[in-house]
Design an enzyme around this catalytic site. Structure first.
Site, mmCIF file in Angstrom:
data_model
loop_
_atom_site.group_PDB
_atom_site.id
_atom_site.type_symbol
_atom_site.label_atom_id
_atom_site.label_comp_id
_atom_site.label_asym_id
_atom_site.label_seq_id
_atom_site.Cartn_x
_atom_site.Cartn_y
_atom_site.Cartn_z
ATOM 1 N N TYR A 297 0.845 -1.195 0.000
ATOM 2 C CA TYR A 297 0.000 0.000 0.000
ATOM 3 C C TYR A 297 0.881 1.247 0.000
ATOM 4 C CZ TYR A 297 -4.320 2.576 1.025
ATOM 5 O OH TYR A 297 -5.418 3.403 0.968
ATOM 6 N N TYR A 341 -5.753 5.373 -7.187
ATOM 7 C CA TYR A 341 -5.981 5.292 -5.742
ATOM 8 C C TYR A 341 -7.399 4.776 -5.521
ATOM 9 C CZ TYR A 341 -6.713 6.875 -0.916
ATOM 10 O OH TYR A 341 -6.996 6.947 0.422
#
Length: 388
Positions: A297, A341
């Site tokens: 991430y 995103y």
């Protein structure tokens, strides 16, 4: 420190379908429509129909309720529905929730989804605006009056300490940005397709919150992503080779807050990800040397470095050199810095493609992929593996 034993979830379920909308800065349609498009695409990828679905999982921040998505997709009765808190920290946990439901016999086919207009609608990067009274709001009250108003400013505190503790400069973060954008440049689905960067580009980008520059920060994206989870036996009968859920875990560390855990003894690590790492290694029987691809991430580059260290890929302070040497293929879709995103859900989809052997940046022989969710918050992770 957690002293848990190996759990019994690993190897019983699989991701059988993935689907997404295009990734844009202005989708021109509602978040519900984005969710439905992604869910239908994931079901089609698996070779399943909406009527086959009896469970749905999403994020607490999602504006498209499970029952509304079910109705809009043409699903029937649901026997399981769930939501996971803490923003991007929920990404892998949605898959864990789905796998738990399937393994327990509560549901047979569970779809995990995330859809938002994060660029054209609510922009999470804009930071704290109106908040209802809550315990989390009280915690933020210790930082907001001093100007720490945005996610970048919260992460900058830990990033500055990391550099100081290890005698590094902000160039250390640039290696992550360069690698992500290298893979995004060859991924047609990525927003930054065809646009790689150099360390010089990173160093020339403007400050957001020192020591973070613009190219240290993830994008803002409109789009949707969905994943289909079912039993391993059923997945073997569907269209694609199953991505076996070899391990799934959630983790929250001591003195945990949401992005502002400034009162810990040490700000140079991510204890919540350490909890996840220990459980993933226990359950999967794997270690760092067994992982072929890392989908970590990357809402902010410093936390990618800290994750590598928490998982034991390298020692403390050694992650910048580890990334620069490309000792592990990282974020082969381009990550949230380069592709989109989507609160990490697009990263899970890339892990599935790597296991299937269908990524545009395929790592030869990839059979085990580590995936992580949002950092700085209570978080989650997965180890996905090829069948057999």
């Amino acid at each position: 420190m957690s002293a848990r034993a190996r759990d019994h979830l690993g190897g019983r379920t699989a991701i059988a379908g993935i689907g997404a909308t295009e990734f844009s800065k202005d989708s021109g349609r509602s978040e519900l429509r984005l969710a439905v498009e992604a869910v239908r695409a994931a079901l089609d990828d698996a070779g399943l129909a909406p009527a086959d679905v009896d469970g749905l999982v999403t994020f607490t921040m999602d504006t498209s309720p499970e029952i509304t998505v079910a109705q809009a997709c043409g699903m029937g009765e649901l026997s399981f529905f769930s939501r996971v808190h803490y923003g991007g920290g929920a990404a892998c946990a949605t898959v864990q929730q789905a796998a738990l439901a399937v393994a327990a016999g509560v549901a047979e086919v569970v779809v995990c989804y995330r859809a938002f207009n994060e660029r054209s609608g609510r922009r999470f990067g804009a930071g704290v605006r109106h908040r209802e009274p809550s315990a989390e709001g009280v915690a933020l009250g210790w930082a907001l009056p001093f100007g720490l108003l945005t996610p970048a400013s919260w992460v900058a505190m830990a990033a500055q300490r990391y550099l100081h503790a290890h005698g590094l400069t902000p160039e250390a973060f640039g290696h992550v940005a360069v690698v992500d954008r290298k893979y995004a440049a060859t991924n047609p689905a990525a927003w930054f397709h065809g646009r790689p960067i150099t360390l010089a580009d990173h160093a020339a980008s403007r400050w957001i919150a020192e020591p973070l520059r613009l190219l240290d920060c993830c994008q803002e994206t409109d789009g949707g992503q969905a994943l289909v989870v079912t039993s391993l036996d059923r997945a073997r009968e569907l269209r694609h080779p199953p991505a076996v859920i070899a391990a799934a875990a959630q983790g929250s560390g001591r003195a945990q807050e949401q992005m502002t855990s400034f009162y810990r003894d040490d700000l140079t690590g991510l204890p919540e990800m350490g909890v996840v790492a220990r459980q993933l290694w226990r359950t999967s029987g794997c270690g760092p040397a067994d992982i072929d691809v890392g989908i970590l991430y990357d809402h902010f580059t410093p936390f990618v470095l800290m994750q590598l260290e928490e998982f034991g890929f390298c020692g403390r302070g050694e992650a910048p050199d580890f990334v620069a040497a490309e000792r592990l293929p990282l974020n082969t879709h381009g990550g949230q810095l380069g592709e989109a995103y989507l609160h990490g859900m697009n990263g899970v989809a890339e892990a599935v493609r790597q296991v299937r052997g269908t990524s545009v940046n395929q790592v030869p022989g990839a059979s085990r992929v580590l995936v992580t969710a949002g950092t700085g918050v209570p978080t989650s992770g997965l180890v996905l593996a090829a069948d057999g």
